[in-house]
Design a protein around this motif. Structure first.
Motif, PDB file in Angstrom:
ATOM      1  N   GLN A  95       0.927  -1.284   0.018  1.00 35.10           N
ATOM      2  CA  GLN A  95       0.123  -0.065   0.016  1.00 35.10           C
ATOM      3  C   GLN A  95       0.876   1.098   0.011  1.00 35.10           C
ATOM      4  O   GLN A  95       0.310   2.454  -0.208  1.00 35.10           O
ATOM      5  N   LEU A  96       2.055   1.152   0.252  1.00 35.60           N
ATOM      6  CA  LEU A  96       2.747   2.532   0.699  1.00 35.60           C
ATOM      7  C   LEU A  96       2.901   3.442  -0.574  1.00 35.60           C
ATOM      8  O   LEU A  96       2.731   4.476  -0.344  1.00 35.60           O
ATOM      9  N   ASN A  97       3.327   2.873  -1.887  1.00 32.57           N
ATOM     10  CA  ASN A  97       3.222   3.714  -2.912  1.00 32.57           C
ATOM     11  C   ASN A  97       2.355   2.851  -4.228  1.00 32.57           C
ATOM     12  O   ASN A  97       2.726   3.183  -5.255  1.00 32.57           O
ATOM     13  N   SER A  98       1.429   1.997  -3.747  1.00 36.88           N
ATOM     14  CA  SER A  98       0.904   1.117  -4.585  1.00 36.88           C
ATOM     15  C   SER A  98      -0.428   2.297  -5.460  1.00 36.88           C
ATOM     16  O   SER A  98      -0.691   3.319  -4.812  1.00 36.88           O
ATOM     17  N   HIS A  99      -0.792   1.846  -6.702  1.00 37.89           N
ATOM     18  CA  HIS A  99      -1.845   2.688  -7.215  1.00 37.89           C
ATOM     19  C   HIS A  99      -2.967   2.293  -6.228  1.00 37.89           C
ATOM     20  O   HIS A  99      -3.388   1.291  -5.824  1.00 37.89           O
ATOM     21  N   TYR A 100      -3.867   3.351  -6.369  1.00 38.98           N
ATOM     22  CA  TYR A 100      -4.993   3.090  -5.171  1.00 38.98           C
ATOM     23  C   TYR A 100      -6.278   3.642  -6.223  1.00 38.98           C
ATOM     24  O   TYR A 100      -6.074   4.211  -7.223  1.00 38.98           O
ATOM     25  N   PRO A 101      -7.514   3.146  -5.959  1.00 35.79           N
ATOM     26  CA  PRO A 101      -8.745   2.776  -6.756  1.00 35.79           C
ATOM     27  C   PRO A 101      -9.333   4.333  -6.937  1.00 35.79           C
ATOM     28  O   PRO A 101     -10.073   4.734  -6.007  1.00 35.79           O
ATOM     29  N   LEU A 102      -8.946   5.006  -7.958  1.00 31.87           N
ATOM     30  CA  LEU A 102      -9.423   6.539  -8.282  1.00 31.87           C
ATOM     31  C   LEU A 102     -10.979   6.507  -8.169  1.00 31.87           C
ATOM     32  O   LEU A 102     -11.897   7.459  -8.058  1.00 31.87           O
ATOM     33  N   GLY A 103     -11.600   5.368  -8.713  1.00 32.97           N
ATOM     34  CA  GLY A 103     -13.044   5.115  -8.874  1.00 32.97           C
ATOM     35  C   GLY A 103     -13.651   5.415  -7.598  1.00 32.97           C
ATOM     36  O   GLY A 103     -14.509   6.117  -7.240  1.00 32.97           O
ATOM     37  N   LEU A 104     -13.073   4.347  -6.560  1.00 31.74           N
ATOM     38  CA  LEU A 104     -13.605   4.810  -5.118  1.00 31.74           C
ATOM     39  C   LEU A 104     -13.216   6.073  -4.582  1.00 31.74           C
ATOM     40  O   LEU A 104     -14.143   6.793  -3.766  1.00 31.74           O
ATOM     41  N   ALA A 105     -11.963   6.519  -4.762  1.00 32.13           N
ATOM     42  CA  ALA A 105     -11.833   7.947  -4.376  1.00 32.13           C
ATOM     43  C   ALA A 105     -12.785   9.120  -4.813  1.00 32.13           C
ATOM     44  O   ALA A 105     -13.259   9.829  -4.110  1.00 32.13           O
ATOM     45  N   SER A 106     -13.139   8.987  -6.222  1.00 31.65           N
ATOM     46  CA  SER A 106     -14.245   9.760  -6.780  1.00 31.65           C
ATOM     47  C   SER A 106     -15.554   9.613  -5.930  1.00 31.65           C
ATOM     48  O   SER A 106     -16.165  10.351  -5.851  1.00 31.65           O
ATOM     49  N   ILE A 107     -16.048   8.332  -6.084  1.00 33.62           N
ATOM     50  CA  ILE A 107     -17.290   8.050  -5.263  1.00 33.62           C
ATOM     51  C   ILE A 107     -17.284   8.652  -3.883  1.00 33.62           C
ATOM     52  O   ILE A 107     -18.371   9.276  -3.583  1.00 33.62           O
ATOM     53  N   HIS A 108     -16.336   8.489  -3.232  1.00 33.14           N
ATOM     54  CA  HIS A 108     -16.226   8.887  -1.747  1.00 33.14           C
ATOM     55  C   HIS A 108     -16.491  10.434  -1.677  1.00 33.14           C
ATOM     56  O   HIS A 108     -17.203  10.970  -1.070  1.00 33.14           O
ATOM     57  N   ALA A 109     -15.590  11.298  -2.692  1.00 35.39           N
ATOM     58  CA  ALA A 109     -15.801  12.637  -2.643  1.00 35.39           C
ATOM     59  C   ALA A 109     -17.113  13.053  -3.171  1.00 35.39           C
ATOM     60  O   ALA A 109     -17.533  13.994  -2.460  1.00 35.39           O
ATOM     61  N   TYR A 110     -17.717  12.415  -4.183  1.00 30.45           N
ATOM     62  CA  TYR A 110     -19.015  12.575  -4.659  1.00 30.45           C
ATOM     63  C   TYR A 110     -20.009  12.523  -3.475  1.00 30.45           C
ATOM     64  O   TYR A 110     -20.888  13.648  -3.299  1.00 30.45           O
ATOM     65  N   LEU A 111     -20.325  11.401  -3.075  1.00 31.13           N
ATOM     66  CA  LEU A 111     -21.009  11.179  -1.924  1.00 31.13           C
ATOM     67  C   LEU A 111     -21.165  12.240  -0.806  1.00 31.13           C
ATOM     68  O   LEU A 111     -21.807  12.422  -0.153  1.00 31.13           O
ATOM     69  N   GLU A 112     -19.629  12.614  -0.385  1.00 32.90           N
ATOM     70  CA  GLU A 112     -19.421  13.444   0.606  1.00 32.90           C
ATOM     71  C   GLU A 112     -20.069  14.861   0.313  1.00 32.90           C
ATOM     72  O   GLU A 112     -20.662  15.522   0.996  1.00 32.90           O
ATOM     73  N   SER A 113     -20.042  15.095  -0.952  1.00 34.49           N
ATOM     74  CA  SER A 113     -20.398  16.478  -1.295  1.00 34.49           C
ATOM     75  C   SER A 113     -22.122  16.615  -1.414  1.00 34.49           C
ATOM     76  O   SER A 113     -22.688  17.788  -1.311  1.00 34.49           O
ATOM     77  N   LYS A 114     -22.693  15.350  -1.359  1.00 37.02           N
ATOM     78  CA  LYS A 114     -24.108  15.212  -1.311  1.00 37.02           C
ATOM     79  C   LYS A 114     -24.380  15.237   0.234  1.00 37.02           C
ATOM     80  O   LYS A 114     -25.869  14.832   0.384  1.00 37.02           O
ATOM     81  N   GLY A 115     -23.515  15.270   1.221  1.00 33.91           N
ATOM     82  CA  GLY A 115     -23.927  15.236   2.469  1.00 33.91           C
ATOM     83  C   GLY A 115     -23.865  13.849   3.300  1.00 33.91           C
ATOM     84  O   GLY A 115     -24.279  13.763   4.349  1.00 33.91           O
ATOM     85  N   HIS A 116     -23.341  12.904   2.542  1.00 32.48           N
ATOM     86  CA  HIS A 116     -23.288  11.578   3.194  1.00 32.48           C
ATOM     87  C   HIS A 116     -21.758  11.503   4.046  1.00 32.48           C
ATOM     88  O   HIS A 116     -21.003  11.994   3.355  1.00 32.48           O
ATOM     89  N   GLU A 117     -22.020  10.572   4.942  1.00 32.53           N
ATOM     90  CA  GLU A 117     -20.928  10.244   5.720  1.00 32.53           C
ATOM     91  C   GLU A 117     -20.024   8.907   5.149  1.00 32.53           C
ATOM     92  O   GLU A 117     -20.858   7.979   5.029  1.00 32.53           O
ATOM     93  N   VAL A 118     -18.911   8.950   4.863  1.00 33.91           N
ATOM     94  CA  VAL A 118     -18.226   7.947   4.163  1.00 33.91           C
ATOM     95  C   VAL A 118     -16.995   7.335   4.781  1.00 33.91           C
ATOM     96  O   VAL A 118     -16.353   8.343   5.034  1.00 33.91           O
TER      97      VAL A 118
END
Length: 223
Positions: A8-31
């Motif tokens: 995990q230290l410098n591996s690729h991380y899932p940008l799809g999940l990162a985008s969904i996380h940010a989008y849901l937070e922008s809609k007021g959800h706790e993620v």
């Protein structure tokens, strides 16, 4: 906490999940997003068990190589929480999965807007871009329109960052015009390429540099 995984230290991380996380937070959800690369099955399940009580929905990104662990999670947690799956394997194999796990809802393709609508608890038939078990068969709703990438907030890089990481991941576009026999991307991108604006990309990189002082490089993961 779980033991640190060196992958995990410098591996690729899932940008799809990162985008969904940010989008849901922008809609007021706790993620909360769990980064479980290279975890044994039981460790993955333990990490979910620790936080499941605090949330109404368990969402899982299903890739072909993590499907077995995903199915174990569904079998343990179905009936205890609402389960929504997404990702490339779920988008391709939703019929097979839902026929076995009838309580699961699958997001087909891009997940940001679709998942936000699902969290509103309206009729499933009204949500574009999903599949679910109907009365006697798997039902699939019409495809959702592809998103304007500049309308999305920056992905939640913080969910995958630690003080020892030096590489970030960025996408400047989504999609590919080709249909190669070894690739399943067209089920998501529909052979269309969408670009972010130059200003949006530059601003995200500046945001990363300001947020993470130890940043040394950026991977571009465009399809």
């Amino acid at each position: 906490g779980a033991r640190e995984k060196t992958i995990q230290l410098n591996s690729h991380y899932p940008l799809g999940l990162a985008s969904i996380h940010a989008y849901l937070e922008s809609k007021g959800h706790e993620v909360t997003t769990l980064f479980l690369n290279d975890y044994p099955h039981e460790d993955c399940l333990n990490e979910i068990r620790k936080i499941l009580h605090a949330y109404d929905v368990l969402g899982m990104n299903v890739l072909s190589h993590n499907r077995t662990c995903t199915f174990r999670a569904i079998e343990e947690f179905q009936g205890k929480t609402r389960i929504i799956i997404g990702g490339i394997h779920a988008s391709l194999m939703y019929e097979q999965i839902i026929e076995k796990y009838k309580s699961v809802v699958a997001v087909i393709g891009e997940g940001e807007a679709t998942l936000a609508e699902l969290l509103e608890y309206g009729p499933l038939a009204d949500v574009k871009g999903i599949a679910y078990w109907g009365w006697e068969m798997v039902e699939r709703t019409p495809d959702r329109e592809l998103l304007d990438l500049d309308s999305l907030p920056y992905p939640k890089h913080e969910a995958f960052w630690n003080d020892r990481r030096t590489m970030a991941s960025v996408m400047t576009s989504r999609g590919c015009p080709h249909r190669c026999s070894f690739c399943s991307l067209d089920v998501v991108s529909r052979r269309r390429v969408r670009f972010r604006s130059v200003d949006s990309v530059v601003e995200e990189i500046l945001h990363l540099k300001c947020t993470f002082p130890n940043l040394r490089g950026v991977w571009f993961h465009d399809d």
